[in-house]
Scaffold this motif. Structure first.
Motif, PDB file in Angstrom:
ATOM      1  N   ALA A 183       2.697  22.285   1.467  1.00 27.59           N
ATOM      2  CA  ALA A 183       1.637  21.342   1.828  1.00 27.59           C
ATOM      3  C   ALA A 183       0.834  20.883   0.604  1.00 27.59           C
ATOM      4  O   ALA A 183       0.573  19.692   0.435  1.00 27.59           O
ATOM      5  CB  ALA A 183       0.705  21.960   2.864  1.00 27.59           C
ATOM      6  N   ALA A 184       0.472  21.813  -0.262  1.00 20.31           N
ATOM      7  CA  ALA A 184      -0.315  21.462  -1.450  1.00 20.31           C
ATOM      8  C   ALA A 184       0.488  20.549  -2.366  1.00 20.31           C
ATOM      9  O   ALA A 184      -0.032  19.555  -2.884  1.00 20.31           O
ATOM     10  CB  ALA A 184      -0.743  22.720  -2.192  1.00 20.31           C
ATOM     11  N   HIS A 185       1.746  20.874  -2.558  1.00 19.53           N
ATOM     12  CA  HIS A 185       2.611  20.062  -3.413  1.00 19.53           C
ATOM     13  C   HIS A 185       2.787  18.656  -2.824  1.00 19.53           C
ATOM     14  O   HIS A 185       2.715  17.656  -3.542  1.00 19.53           O
ATOM     15  CB  HIS A 185       3.967  20.761  -3.568  1.00 19.53           C
ATOM     16  N   ALA A 186       3.002  18.584  -1.521  1.00 25.78           N
ATOM     17  CA  ALA A 186       3.205  17.291  -0.866  1.00 25.78           C
ATOM     18  C   ALA A 186       1.953  16.413  -0.973  1.00 25.78           C
ATOM     19  O   ALA A 186       2.054  15.216  -1.253  1.00 25.78           O
ATOM     20  CB  ALA A 186       3.588  17.497   0.597  1.00 25.78           C
ATOM     21  N   LEU A 187       0.781  16.997  -0.755  1.00 29.95           N
ATOM     22  CA  LEU A 187      -0.456  16.211  -0.840  1.00 29.95           C
ATOM     23  C   LEU A 187      -0.691  15.719  -2.267  1.00 29.95           C
ATOM     24  O   LEU A 187      -1.079  14.566  -2.475  1.00 29.95           O
ATOM     25  CB  LEU A 187      -1.648  17.039  -0.352  1.00 29.95           C
ATOM     26  N   SER A 188      -0.433  16.563  -3.239  1.00 30.71           N
ATOM     27  CA  SER A 188      -0.602  16.168  -4.633  1.00 30.71           C
ATOM     28  C   SER A 188       0.339  15.017  -4.995  1.00 30.71           C
ATOM     29  O   SER A 188      -0.065  14.044  -5.638  1.00 30.71           O
ATOM     30  CB  SER A 188      -0.356  17.367  -5.540  1.00 30.71           C
ATOM     31  N   ARG A 189       1.588  15.125  -4.582  1.00 31.56           N
ATOM     32  CA  ARG A 189       2.556  14.059  -4.869  1.00 31.56           C
ATOM     33  C   ARG A 189       2.213  12.775  -4.116  1.00 31.56           C
ATOM     34  O   ARG A 189       2.362  11.682  -4.648  1.00 31.56           O
ATOM     35  CB  ARG A 189       3.968  14.510  -4.524  1.00 31.56           C
ATOM     36  N   PHE A 190       1.754  12.892  -2.880  1.00 28.60           N
ATOM     37  CA  PHE A 190       1.358  11.715  -2.106  1.00 28.60           C
ATOM     38  C   PHE A 190       0.240  10.971  -2.828  1.00 28.60           C
ATOM     39  O   PHE A 190       0.269   9.747  -2.937  1.00 28.60           O
ATOM     40  CB  PHE A 190       0.903  12.143  -0.707  1.00 28.60           C
ATOM     41  N   ALA A 191      -0.729  11.723  -3.350  1.00 22.99           N
ATOM     42  CA  ALA A 191      -1.862  11.103  -4.049  1.00 22.99           C
ATOM     43  C   ALA A 191      -1.416  10.396  -5.322  1.00 22.99           C
ATOM     44  O   ALA A 191      -1.908   9.318  -5.651  1.00 22.99           O
ATOM     45  CB  ALA A 191      -2.911  12.147  -4.379  1.00 22.99           C
ATOM     46  N   SER A 192      -0.474  10.978  -6.037  1.00 19.17           N
ATOM     47  CA  SER A 192      -0.105  10.423  -7.339  1.00 19.17           C
ATOM     48  C   SER A 192       1.044   9.420  -7.282  1.00 19.17           C
ATOM     49  O   SER A 192       1.145   8.561  -8.154  1.00 19.17           O
ATOM     50  CB  SER A 192       0.248  11.548  -8.313  1.00 19.17           C
ATOM     51  N   GLU A 193       1.900   9.500  -6.259  1.00 21.31           N
ATOM     52  CA  GLU A 193       3.101   8.671  -6.261  1.00 21.31           C
ATOM     53  C   GLU A 193       3.154   7.578  -5.195  1.00 21.31           C
ATOM     54  O   GLU A 193       3.872   6.596  -5.353  1.00 21.31           O
ATOM     55  CB  GLU A 193       4.341   9.569  -6.086  1.00 21.31           C
ATOM     56  N   TYR A 194       2.435   7.737  -4.100  1.00 20.00           N
ATOM     57  CA  TYR A 194       2.552   6.761  -3.018  1.00 20.00           C
ATOM     58  C   TYR A 194       1.492   5.675  -3.156  1.00 20.00           C
ATOM     59  O   TYR A 194       0.314   5.961  -3.335  1.00 20.00           O
ATOM     60  CB  TYR A 194       2.438   7.445  -1.659  1.00 20.00           C
ATOM     61  N   HIS A 195       1.919   4.431  -3.040  1.00 20.22           N
ATOM     62  CA  HIS A 195       0.993   3.303  -3.149  1.00 20.22           C
ATOM     63  C   HIS A 195       0.615   2.836  -1.744  1.00 20.22           C
ATOM     64  O   HIS A 195       1.421   2.236  -1.044  1.00 20.22           O
ATOM     65  CB  HIS A 195       1.621   2.164  -3.938  1.00 20.22           C
ATOM     66  N   LEU A 196      -0.607   3.138  -1.330  1.00 19.82           N
ATOM     67  CA  LEU A 196      -1.087   2.700  -0.020  1.00 19.82           C
ATOM     68  C   LEU A 196      -1.438   1.219  -0.054  1.00 19.82           C
ATOM     69  O   LEU A 196      -2.016   0.727  -1.024  1.00 19.82           O
ATOM     70  CB  LEU A 196      -2.338   3.485   0.379  1.00 19.82           C
ATOM     71  N   THR A 197      -1.110   0.523   1.013  1.00 22.35           N
ATOM     72  CA  THR A 197      -1.485  -0.880   1.151  1.00 22.35           C
ATOM     73  C   THR A 197      -2.874  -0.937   1.772  1.00 22.35           C
ATOM     74  O   THR A 197      -3.075  -0.496   2.901  1.00 22.35           O
ATOM     75  CB  THR A 197      -0.484  -1.624   2.062  1.00 22.35           C
ATOM     76  N   LEU A 198      -3.816  -1.453   1.009  1.00 26.27           N
ATOM     77  CA  LEU A 198      -5.199  -1.560   1.466  1.00 26.27           C
ATOM     78  C   LEU A 198      -5.642  -3.012   1.315  1.00 26.27           C
ATOM     79  O   LEU A 198      -6.149  -3.409   0.273  1.00 26.27           O
ATOM     80  CB  LEU A 198      -6.094  -0.616   0.660  1.00 26.27           C
ATOM     81  N   PRO A 199      -5.472  -3.824   2.364  1.00 26.18           N
ATOM     82  CA  PRO A 199      -5.620  -5.271   2.234  1.00 26.18           C
ATOM     83  C   PRO A 199      -7.037  -5.839   2.350  1.00 26.18           C
ATOM     84  O   PRO A 199      -7.251  -7.002   2.033  1.00 26.18           O
ATOM     85  CB  PRO A 199      -4.756  -5.796   3.384  1.00 26.18           C
ATOM     86  N   HIS A 200      -7.997  -5.074   2.825  1.00 25.97           N
ATOM     87  CA  HIS A 200      -9.312  -5.649   3.121  1.00 25.97           C
ATOM     88  C   HIS A 200     -10.338  -5.332   2.035  1.00 25.97           C
ATOM     89  O   HIS A 200     -10.271  -4.279   1.399  1.00 25.97           O
ATOM     90  CB  HIS A 200      -9.818  -5.108   4.462  1.00 25.97           C
ATOM     91  N   PRO A 201     -11.312  -6.225   1.875  1.00 33.65           N
ATOM     92  CA  PRO A 201     -12.404  -5.920   0.948  1.00 33.65           C
ATOM     93  C   PRO A 201     -13.159  -4.675   1.447  1.00 33.65           C
ATOM     94  O   PRO A 201     -13.328  -4.492   2.644  1.00 33.65           O
ATOM     95  CB  PRO A 201     -13.313  -7.147   1.022  1.00 33.65           C
ATOM     96  N   GLY A 202     -13.554  -3.837   0.541  1.00 33.55           N
ATOM     97  CA  GLY A 202     -14.258  -2.617   0.924  1.00 33.55           C
ATOM     98  C   GLY A 202     -13.341  -1.426   1.135  1.00 33.55           C
ATOM     99  O   GLY A 202     -13.823  -0.315   1.292  1.00 33.55           O
ATOM    100  N   ASP A 203     -12.021  -1.651   1.156  1.00 38.03           N
ATOM    101  CA  ASP A 203     -11.092  -0.530   1.245  1.00 38.03           C
ATOM    102  C   ASP A 203     -11.173   0.260  -0.058  1.00 38.03           C
ATOM    103  O   ASP A 203     -11.392  -0.306  -1.130  1.00 38.03           O
ATOM    104  CB  ASP A 203      -9.659  -1.014   1.464  1.00 38.03           C
ATOM    105  N   ALA A 204     -11.009   1.555   0.027  1.00 44.45           N
ATOM    106  CA  ALA A 204     -11.109   2.409  -1.156  1.00 44.45           C
ATOM    107  C   ALA A 204      -9.787   3.132  -1.391  1.00 44.45           C
ATOM    108  O   ALA A 204      -9.178   3.641  -0.448  1.00 44.45           O
ATOM    109  CB  ALA A 204     -12.228   3.431  -0.975  1.00 44.45           C
ATOM    110  N   ARG A 205      -9.348   3.137  -2.645  1.00 45.18           N
ATOM    111  CA  ARG A 205      -8.101   3.812  -3.019  1.00 45.18           C
ATOM    112  C   ARG A 205      -8.227   5.317  -2.780  1.00 45.18           C
ATOM    113  O   ARG A 205      -9.328   5.875  -2.832  1.00 45.18           O
ATOM    114  CB  ARG A 205      -7.789   3.570  -4.505  1.00 45.18           C
TER     115      ARG A 205
END
Length: 151
Positions: A54-76
């Motif tokens: 779980a820890a490894h997966a969350l760390s990799r998700f944070a560093s490798e996956y690009h979330l699509t955040l289309p609206h103003p005010g969305d936070a990375r």
């Protein structure tokens, strides 16, 4: 800004997580979701990352996956370091805070090292001879004088 909907934010987070772990061959999952309200008044969706790695997966998700955040005010996505006893990745999409987290486990104390074996005890010659006697005819246990054996 569109009206924040928890179901849309949850669906987006689940879809992103499943796509990521499937692509990377990871097995951690998001089994339980809770809702709440953030200090800024916006809704919060929270899920524990569970399973092996779980820890490894969350760390990799944070560093490798690009979330699509289309609206103003969305936070990375970013790690929230103020939360005690767990690692939290948090982002905002459509006015809804989404957090994925796993508990920080305290590693178990290491086992004590084995004690070094004691010094090697000298074995008496008689014990060595007795041990060699059991090996058969190929290894003679005594030295024979050539002159006495020919007579």
């Amino acid at each position: 800004m569109p009206e924040p909907t928890l179901s849309d934010a949850r669906e987006h987070a689940i879809h992103s997580w499943i796509l990521f772990v499937t692509t990377c061959g990871l097995t951690a999952s998001l089994p339980t979701w809770t809702t709440g309200t953030a200090p800024d008044g916006n809704p919060v969706l929270s899920a524990e990352v569970a399973g092996p790695g779980a820890a490894h997966a969350l760390s990799r998700f944070a560093s490798e996956y690009h979330l699509t955040l289309p609206h103003p005010g969305d936070a990375r996505p970013q790690f929230d370091v103020e939360v005690v006893d767990r690692t939290v990745l948090v982002w905002r999409r459509d006015g809804v805070w989404v957090e994925l987290w796993h508990p920080n486990t305290v590693p178990a104390a290491p086992e004590p090292a084995q004690t070094a074996p004691g010094p090697v005890q000298a074995t008496p010659a008689s014990a060595v001879r007795a041990a060699l006697r059991g090996l058969g005819d190929r290894l003679p246990t005594t030295r024979r004088n050539k002159e006495t054996s020919r007579a």
